[in-house]
Design a protein around this motif. Structure first.
Motif, short mmCIF file in Angstrom:
data_model
loop_
_atom_site.label_atom_id
_atom_site.label_comp_id
_atom_site.label_asym_id
_atom_site.label_seq_id
_atom_site.Cartn_x
_atom_site.Cartn_y
_atom_site.Cartn_z
N UNK A 175 0.83 -1.32 0.09
CA UNK A 175 -0.04 0.03 0.12
C UNK A 175 0.81 1.32 0.02
N UNK A 176 2.21 1.10 -0.06
CA UNK A 176 3.12 2.37 0.00
C UNK A 176 2.63 3.26 -1.18
N UNK A 177 2.39 4.39 -0.84
CA UNK A 177 1.94 5.45 -1.95
C UNK A 177 3.12 6.17 -2.73
N UNK A 178 2.79 6.56 -3.96
CA UNK A 178 3.56 7.13 -4.94
C UNK A 178 3.06 8.21 -5.29
N UNK A 179 3.50 9.15 -5.85
CA UNK A 179 3.13 10.46 -6.32
C UNK A 179 1.65 10.33 -6.90
N UNK A 180 1.76 9.44 -7.62
CA UNK A 180 0.13 9.24 -8.47
C UNK A 180 -0.99 8.84 -7.43
N UNK A 181 -0.62 8.10 -6.36
CA UNK A 181 -1.60 7.79 -5.46
C UNK A 181 -1.89 9.05 -4.58
N UNK A 182 -0.98 9.75 -4.38
CA UNK A 182 -1.13 11.02 -3.52
C UNK A 182 -2.01 11.95 -4.38
N UNK A 183 -1.75 12.10 -5.73
CA UNK A 183 -2.41 13.09 -6.52
C UNK A 183 -3.98 12.62 -6.70
N UNK A 184 -3.93 11.18 -6.80
CA UNK A 184 -5.51 10.52 -6.88
C UNK A 184 -6.31 10.85 -5.38
N UNK A 185 -5.80 10.90 -4.52
CA UNK A 185 -6.25 10.95 -2.98
C UNK A 185 -6.45 12.51 -2.95
#
Length: 270
Positions: A108-118
């Motif tokens: 589940x470690x977030x990357x930049x894309x997951x942070x942007x989606x959130x």
């Protein structure tokens, strides 16, 4: 809804193993949304060890198989009465504080894309429940359901980059974006009975639970764009898929392993 469940997992080893020790999280959860009847767990050639209820409220029991043995079958049979609580895990007793589920893990470690989606999905949210629904919907849109597109070790970041995945990937991605937004989130394993075009589709399944202030834990299934209802049977939870695995084990002896799983969920007449 009355559901009859049959779940069989067969382990086949190229060379007989000396011993096998397993930890099984295969007993349905105890909460207001489901009641379990005649639940039986059997392990071929196995000896049942002690069982306990962990801090997350899951029942876990140990089994030992003494070898040499080339095949081990884990079989579950039972009935569960379910009712729709709109995804709310009401009446479930556990000791772990929800804030413990803000910790990231490798899947589940977030990357930049997951942070942007959130951040994008959470913009304009009126309250934590609205935020949770927005995050789940965003994951549903970002990752199309496609069996075989990913593998067991695929991470949330990899599934998002691919744009395809299965229920495990949807759950990991939702857990990741929820934690970024400050909502405790965890992985849930269980069963799903569903119908499509009049045909039954029964399967082991996974979804996520997000902790919402004022409600507690609420389930979200981005793969099916809904909250768990009477079609779902909850087994247990964890920080991610490996942590919530229904079967975990260690085999003594070096041998290639083949795994076959069959799950059937049948609705019984009232």
């Amino acid at each position: 809804m009355k559901l009859q469940i049959s779940h069989e997992t067969v382990y086949r080893y190229e060379q007989p193993i000396r011993n096998l020790v397993q930890s099984l999280r295969l007993t349905p959860s105890v909460f207001e949304g489901q009641k379990t009847h005649d639940w039986q767990i059997q392990v071929s050639g196995g000896v049942r060890g002690p069982g306990f209820r962990d801090g997350a409220g899951d029942w876990i029991e140990g089994w030992t198989v003494r070898g040499p043995v080339a095949e081990v079958t884990v079989r579950i049979e039972g009935r569960v009465d379910t009712r729709d609580l709109a995804g709310v895990l009401r009446g479930h007793r556990e000791a772990i504080h929800p804030m413990s589920y803000l910790r990231d893990t490798a899947p589940t470690e977030p990357d930049a894309a997951l942070q942007d989606l959130s951040r994008t999905a959470g913009t304009g949210a009126r309250d934590p429940l609205d935020l949770a629904h927005r995050l789940s919907a965003a994951v549903s849109e970002a990752i199309a359901f496609r069996p075989g597109a990913t593998e067991a070790r695929t991470t949330a970041a990899e599934a998002l980059a691919l744009g395809e995945g299965v229920c495990q990937d949807h759950s990991h991605a939702l857990i990741s974006v929820a934690r970024i937004a400050g909502l405790p989130a965890r992985y849930v394993s269980g069963y799903l009975h569903s119908t499509r075009d009049g045909e039954a589709h029964d399967a082991a399944h996974a979804w996520a639970e997000l902790h919402v202030e004022g409600l507690g834990w609420v389930g979200f299934d981005p793969a099916n764009r809904c909250c768990p209802d009477e079609r779902y049977v909850r087994l247990g939870s964890g920080l991610d898929a490996p942590d919530a695995a229904p079967i975990r084990g260690v085999a003594m002896g070096s041998s290639a392993e083949r795994l076959d799983v069959a799950v059937h969920v049948q609705e019984l007449t009232q």
